[in-house]
Design a protein around this motif. Structure first.
Motif, PDB file in Angstrom:
ATOM      1  N   SER A  95       0.845  -1.086  -0.130  1.00 10.29           N
ATOM      2  CA  SER A  95       0.201  -0.215   0.085  1.00 10.29           C
ATOM      3  C   SER A  95       0.940   1.248  -0.177  1.00 10.29           C
ATOM      4  O   SER A  95       0.152   2.625  -0.928  1.00 10.29           O
ATOM      5  CB  SER A  95      -0.955   0.350   1.222  1.00 10.29           C
ATOM      6  OG  SER A  95      -2.142  -0.968   1.117  1.00 10.29           O
ATOM      7  N   GLU A  98       1.725   1.393  -3.179  1.00 10.15           N
ATOM      8  CA  GLU A  98       1.029   1.903  -3.818  1.00 10.15           C
ATOM      9  C   GLU A  98       1.193   3.678  -3.819  1.00 10.15           C
ATOM     10  O   GLU A  98       1.515   4.502  -4.940  1.00 10.15           O
ATOM     11  CB  GLU A  98      -0.333   1.499  -4.124  1.00 10.15           C
ATOM     12  CG  GLU A  98      -2.109   1.821  -4.801  1.00 10.15           C
ATOM     13  CD  GLU A  98      -2.884   3.009  -3.492  1.00 10.15           C
ATOM     14  OE1 GLU A  98      -3.276   3.712  -4.369  1.00 10.15           O
ATOM     15  OE2 GLU A  98      -2.588   2.322  -2.803  1.00 10.15           O
ATOM     16  N   LYS A  99       0.636   4.148  -2.809  1.00 14.64           N
ATOM     17  CA  LYS A  99       0.605   5.316  -2.457  1.00 14.64           C
ATOM     18  C   LYS A  99       1.637   6.803  -3.249  1.00 14.64           C
ATOM     19  O   LYS A  99       2.112   7.136  -3.425  1.00 14.64           O
ATOM     20  CB  LYS A  99       0.670   5.961  -1.349  1.00 14.64           C
ATOM     21  CG  LYS A  99      -0.998   4.961  -0.769  1.00 14.64           C
ATOM     22  CD  LYS A  99      -0.807   5.456   0.468  1.00 14.64           C
ATOM     23  CE  LYS A  99      -2.295   5.510   1.718  1.00 14.64           C
ATOM     24  NZ  LYS A  99      -2.466   5.242   2.434  1.00 14.64           N
ATOM     25  N   CYS A 101       3.055   5.552  -5.985  1.00 12.84           N
ATOM     26  CA  CYS A 101       3.260   5.414  -7.404  1.00 12.84           C
ATOM     27  C   CYS A 101       4.416   4.516  -7.713  1.00 12.84           C
ATOM     28  O   CYS A 101       4.804   4.835  -9.084  1.00 12.84           O
ATOM     29  CB  CYS A 101       3.186   6.365  -7.940  1.00 12.84           C
ATOM     30  SG  CYS A 101       1.339   7.832  -7.972  1.00 12.84           S
ATOM     31  N   TRP A 103       4.828   1.069  -8.846  1.00 15.51           N
ATOM     32  CA  TRP A 103       3.944  -0.338  -9.304  1.00 15.51           C
ATOM     33  C   TRP A 103       5.563  -1.312  -9.132  1.00 15.51           C
ATOM     34  O   TRP A 103       4.901  -2.512  -8.809  1.00 15.51           O
ATOM     35  CB  TRP A 103       3.328   0.082 -10.418  1.00 15.51           C
ATOM     36  CG  TRP A 103       4.572   0.358 -11.844  1.00 15.51           C
ATOM     37  CD1 TRP A 103       4.582   1.529 -12.106  1.00 15.51           C
ATOM     38  CD2 TRP A 103       4.451  -0.711 -12.572  1.00 15.51           C
ATOM     39  NE1 TRP A 103       5.179   1.470 -13.040  1.00 15.51           N
ATOM     40  CE2 TRP A 103       4.995  -0.095 -13.468  1.00 15.51           C
ATOM     41  CE3 TRP A 103       4.233  -2.343 -12.465  1.00 15.51           C
ATOM     42  CZ2 TRP A 103       6.551  -0.310 -14.671  1.00 15.51           C
ATOM     43  CZ3 TRP A 103       5.343  -2.603 -13.492  1.00 15.51           C
ATOM     44  CH2 TRP A 103       5.931  -2.302 -14.916  1.00 15.51           C
ATOM     45  N   ASN A 126      -5.808  -5.561  -4.117  1.00 14.58           N
ATOM     46  CA  ASN A 126      -6.315  -4.367  -4.251  1.00 14.58           C
ATOM     47  C   ASN A 126      -4.922  -2.907  -4.198  1.00 14.58           C
ATOM     48  O   ASN A 126      -4.906  -2.002  -5.446  1.00 14.58           O
ATOM     49  CB  ASN A 126      -7.771  -3.985  -3.764  1.00 14.58           C
ATOM     50  CG  ASN A 126      -8.230  -4.456  -3.613  1.00 14.58           C
ATOM     51  OD1 ASN A 126      -9.016  -5.009  -4.353  1.00 14.58           O
ATOM     52  ND2 ASN A 126      -9.943  -4.015  -2.966  1.00 14.58           N
ATOM     53  N   SER A 130      -4.462  -1.038  -8.020  1.00 19.92           N
ATOM     54  CA  SER A 130      -4.145  -0.227  -8.021  1.00 19.92           C
ATOM     55  C   SER A 130      -2.528   0.629  -7.761  1.00 19.92           C
ATOM     56  O   SER A 130      -2.805   1.382  -8.423  1.00 19.92           O
ATOM     57  CB  SER A 130      -5.154   0.219  -6.418  1.00 19.92           C
ATOM     58  OG  SER A 130      -4.573   1.803  -6.649  1.00 19.92           O
ATOM     59  N   GLU A 133      -2.518   0.559 -11.436  1.00 20.99           N
ATOM     60  CA  GLU A 133      -3.573   1.420 -11.975  1.00 20.99           C
ATOM     61  C   GLU A 133      -2.975   2.545 -11.902  1.00 20.99           C
ATOM     62  O   GLU A 133      -3.415   3.226 -13.855  1.00 20.99           O
ATOM     63  CB  GLU A 133      -5.258   1.362 -12.189  1.00 20.99           C
ATOM     64  CG  GLU A 133      -5.863   2.100 -12.044  1.00 20.99           C
ATOM     65  CD  GLU A 133      -6.287   3.029 -11.893  1.00 20.99           C
ATOM     66  OE1 GLU A 133      -6.836   4.016 -12.498  1.00 20.99           O
ATOM     67  OE2 GLU A 133      -5.557   3.531  -9.376  1.00 20.99           O
ATOM     68  N   LYS A 134      -2.620   3.470 -11.351  1.00 20.16           N
ATOM     69  CA  LYS A 134      -1.963   4.829 -10.743  1.00 20.16           C
ATOM     70  C   LYS A 134      -1.134   4.720 -11.645  1.00 20.16           C
ATOM     71  O   LYS A 134      -0.356   6.139 -12.354  1.00 20.16           O
ATOM     72  CB  LYS A 134      -2.051   4.788 -10.127  1.00 20.16           C
ATOM     73  CG  LYS A 134      -2.888   5.095  -8.592  1.00 20.16           C
ATOM     74  CD  LYS A 134      -2.436   5.519  -7.371  1.00 20.16           C
ATOM     75  CE  LYS A 134      -3.477   5.370  -6.150  1.00 20.16           C
ATOM     76  NZ  LYS A 134      -3.235   5.748  -5.028  1.00 20.16           N
ATOM     77  N   TRP A 138      -1.413  -1.501 -17.144  1.00 15.87           N
ATOM     78  CA  TRP A 138      -2.686  -2.713 -16.888  1.00 15.87           C
ATOM     79  C   TRP A 138      -2.595  -3.506 -17.230  1.00 15.87           C
ATOM     80  O   TRP A 138      -3.293  -4.950 -17.493  1.00 15.87           O
ATOM     81  CB  TRP A 138      -4.139  -1.760 -16.733  1.00 15.87           C
ATOM     82  CG  TRP A 138      -4.017  -1.133 -18.131  1.00 15.87           C
ATOM     83  CD1 TRP A 138      -3.366   0.221 -18.733  1.00 15.87           C
ATOM     84  CD2 TRP A 138      -4.622  -1.827 -19.323  1.00 15.87           C
ATOM     85  NE1 TRP A 138      -4.046   0.096 -20.140  1.00 15.87           N
ATOM     86  CE2 TRP A 138      -3.873  -0.525 -21.031  1.00 15.87           C
ATOM     87  CE3 TRP A 138      -4.583  -3.120 -19.875  1.00 15.87           C
ATOM     88  CZ2 TRP A 138      -4.260  -1.084 -21.629  1.00 15.87           C
ATOM     89  CZ3 TRP A 138      -5.260  -3.197 -21.168  1.00 15.87           C
ATOM     90  CH2 TRP A 138      -4.852  -2.218 -22.461  1.00 15.87           C
TER      91      TRP A 138
END
Length: 139
Positions: A95, A98-99, A101, A103, A126, A130, A133-134, A138
């Motif tokens: 997470s 993710e925050k 960016c 990936w 998730n 995410s 995705e950010k 994808w």
């Protein structure tokens, strides 16, 4: 929580990981990520064992503050010290990536989790999805 810990330290009470973990978790909940990380260092300096809960709380504090670099530093210290990891630790670390960016780092953690046979959950999936995705990754 910090005042209680300070009082116990000043009065020479022997503190263990449970005392520190409670305060680190309180710091994480209060958004005091720097203090949480500092307490992890204090534990090591005082030869108090850092356990999975310690690292989970510290990494979560960093994740909540969007400090992915610090979260991964704590994660690496945990791995170097061969502290057992769990779903919560990995999910918080993913997470944080993710925050931030990051990936590729999130997917590296996700693969490491699978390699180490740590069970993933909806939060883990998730966060990894995410992160991709950010970054527009994808495929």
């Amino acid at each position: 929580a910090l005042l209680a810990l300070s009082w116990h330290e000043k009065n020479n009470y022997e503190l263990n990981c449970y005392h520190y973990n409670a305060v680190i978790n309180a710091c994480a909940m209060a958004g005091m990520w720097m203090r949480a990380v500092e307490l992890c260092s204090v534990m090591a300096e005082n030869s108090v064992e850092l356990d999975t809960i310690t690292f989970s709380a510290g990494i979560s504090a960093c994740e909540r503050a969007s400090r992915w670099e610090k979260a991964l530093q704590l994660f690496n210290v945990m791995m170097q010290n061969e502290v057992e990891s769990d779903t919560i630790v990995f999910s918080a670390a993913i997470s944080s990536c993710e925050k931030g960016c990051k990936w590729e780092k999130a997917l590296w953690l996700f693969r490491t989790m699978a390699r180490d046979a740590v069970e993933s959950n909806v939060i883990t999936f998730n966060a990894a999805i995410s992160a991709c995705e950010k970054a527009g990754e994808w495929e």
